[in-house]
Write a protein that holds these residues in place. Sequence first.
Motif, PDB file in Angstrom:
ATOM      1  N   ASP A 190       0.394  -6.245  -1.206  1.00 40.28           N
ATOM      2  CA  ASP A 190       1.333  -6.280  -2.334  1.00 40.28           C
ATOM      3  C   ASP A 190       0.591  -5.887  -3.606  1.00 40.28           C
ATOM      4  OD1 ASP A 190       3.650  -6.652  -3.747  1.00 40.28           O
ATOM      5  OD2 ASP A 190       3.444  -8.829  -3.880  1.00 40.28           O
ATOM      6  N   SER A 191       0.191  -4.633  -3.663  1.00 46.50           N
ATOM      7  CA  SER A 191      -0.698  -4.160  -4.720  1.00 46.50           C
ATOM      8  C   SER A 191       0.000  -3.472  -5.877  1.00 46.50           C
ATOM      9  CB  SER A 191      -1.722  -3.183  -4.123  1.00 46.50           C
ATOM     10  OG  SER A 191      -1.033  -2.121  -3.475  1.00 46.50           O
ATOM     11  N   GLU A 192       1.188  -2.944  -5.653  1.00 47.64           N
ATOM     12  CA  GLU A 192       1.811  -2.107  -6.681  1.00 47.64           C
ATOM     13  C   GLU A 192       2.043  -2.832  -8.013  1.00 47.64           C
ATOM     14  OE1 GLU A 192       1.819   0.910  -6.527  1.00 47.64           O
ATOM     15  OE2 GLU A 192       2.305   1.677  -4.543  1.00 47.64           O
ATOM     16  N   PRO A 193       2.540  -4.089  -8.025  1.00 46.51           N
ATOM     17  CA  PRO A 193       2.704  -4.763  -9.316  1.00 46.51           C
ATOM     18  C   PRO A 193       1.376  -4.924 -10.072  1.00 46.51           C
ATOM     19  CG  PRO A 193       3.993  -5.873  -7.632  1.00 46.51           C
ATOM     20  CD  PRO A 193       3.120  -4.890  -6.919  1.00 46.51           C
ATOM     21  N   ILE A 194       0.300  -5.133  -9.337  1.00 46.08           N
ATOM     22  CA  ILE A 194      -1.005  -5.318  -9.975  1.00 46.08           C
ATOM     23  C   ILE A 194      -1.505  -3.998 -10.551  1.00 46.08           C
ATOM     24  CG2 ILE A 194      -3.408  -6.004  -9.590  1.00 46.08           C
ATOM     25  CD1 ILE A 194      -2.325  -7.731  -7.228  1.00 46.08           C
ATOM     26  N   THR A 195      -1.490  -2.964  -9.736  1.00 43.33           N
ATOM     27  CA  THR A 195      -1.961  -1.657 -10.180  1.00 43.33           C
ATOM     28  C   THR A 195      -1.155  -1.154 -11.369  1.00 43.33           C
ATOM     29  OG1 THR A 195      -2.748  -1.070  -7.968  1.00 43.33           O
ATOM     30  CG2 THR A 195      -2.281   0.742  -9.478  1.00 43.33           C
ATOM     31  N   ASN A 198      -9.443  -2.184  -9.910  1.00 40.38           N
ATOM     32  CA  ASN A 198     -10.161  -2.863  -8.824  1.00 40.38           C
ATOM     33  C   ASN A 198     -10.479  -4.310  -9.175  1.00 40.38           C
ATOM     34  OD1 ASN A 198     -10.042  -0.468  -7.452  1.00 40.38           O
ATOM     35  ND2 ASN A 198     -12.201   0.078  -7.769  1.00 40.38           N
ATOM     36  N   THR A 199     -10.828  -4.552 -10.433  1.00 40.74           N
ATOM     37  CA  THR A 199     -11.101  -5.925 -10.871  1.00 40.74           C
ATOM     38  C   THR A 199      -9.853  -6.789 -10.718  1.00 40.74           C
ATOM     39  OG1 THR A 199     -12.801  -5.211 -12.436  1.00 40.74           O
ATOM     40  CG2 THR A 199     -11.780  -7.359 -12.836  1.00 40.74           C
ATOM     41  N   ALA A 200      -8.706  -6.259 -11.112  1.00 37.87           N
ATOM     42  CA  ALA A 200      -7.449  -7.003 -10.992  1.00 37.87           C
ATOM     43  C   ALA A 200      -7.082  -7.229  -9.531  1.00 37.87           C
ATOM     44  CB  ALA A 200      -6.331  -6.252 -11.714  1.00 37.87           C
ATOM     45  N   GLN A 218      -8.904  -3.405  -0.430  1.00 37.12           N
ATOM     46  CA  GLN A 218      -7.699  -4.185  -0.170  1.00 37.12           C
ATOM     47  C   GLN A 218      -7.671  -4.723   1.264  1.00 37.12           C
ATOM     48  OE1 GLN A 218      -4.531  -2.268  -3.295  1.00 37.12           O
ATOM     49  NE2 GLN A 218      -4.835  -1.137  -1.412  1.00 37.12           N
ATOM     50  N   LEU A 219      -8.083  -3.902   2.215  1.00 37.77           N
ATOM     51  CA  LEU A 219      -8.092  -4.355   3.600  1.00 37.77           C
ATOM     52  C   LEU A 219      -9.146  -5.436   3.828  1.00 37.77           C
ATOM     53  CD1 LEU A 219      -7.626  -0.932   5.430  1.00 37.77           C
ATOM     54  CD2 LEU A 219      -5.899  -2.698   5.029  1.00 37.77           C
TER      55      LEU A 219
END
Length: 239
Positions: free
Chosen positions: A19-24, A81-83, A123-124
């Motif tokens: 679930d990366s899209e909101p963070i990126t 990447n930090t987030a 992420q993996l």
Amino acid sequence: MTAIPFDAVLFDCDGVLVDSEPITNRVLTQMLGELGWHITPEACMQIFVGKAVRDEIALIESHTGVRIDDAWQQEFRQRRNTALEKDLIEVNGAPAAVRQLHKLLGGRIAVASGADLHKVQLQLQKTGMAECFENRIFSGQDLPRSKPYPDVYLAAAKALGVDASRCAVVEDTATGARAGLAAGAVVFGYCPGGAGHDSAEALREAGVQHLFASMAGLPDMLAQWQPKAMARSTRHGLV
């Protein structure tokens, strides 16, 4: 569960496994604001989900009047990447589905992402799925063309020693779905609703015929899939 009727399963990563899209897009929204393009995170996701920032440089420059150079892109990746290291979580049900399909297919699963390879690996690793993919992780940014072109899916299928037409592709964006379909694969569209995923309507418009809303149900859905001709014959008692 019956055998999976595919030679391999190829996963997108962002929005499908993590679930990366909101963070990126939170990071991207902030950095665009620093350049003078003030948009909401929701608007940012509508524009950029499923796309690589490097492929949208002309769009960013048109809204900001600022030349986007390698240094800006590197800063974006570092802040992103930090987030991700701090806040990233897996898509609900994805790790179990990945492990189940890894077992059923004898390891013939891969990740084919439009994101840069470091991001995908990060992420993996963070979500505990890296061991299921090992070196079967592919980035469209390492190829001449990324999604919506089919190159990354074709590369993944070739590395697994299978024909792309015998692969199931799992995508949640129209951009990625078009890449999978162009490769000749059968695309399954993950559309749980909410931010960070394209709608069921957008996936259908891209040509996706198989939609689902729960990653936990993916292995069973793949096991039950039949080609259209076979499904029609079965319904009519011919097989």
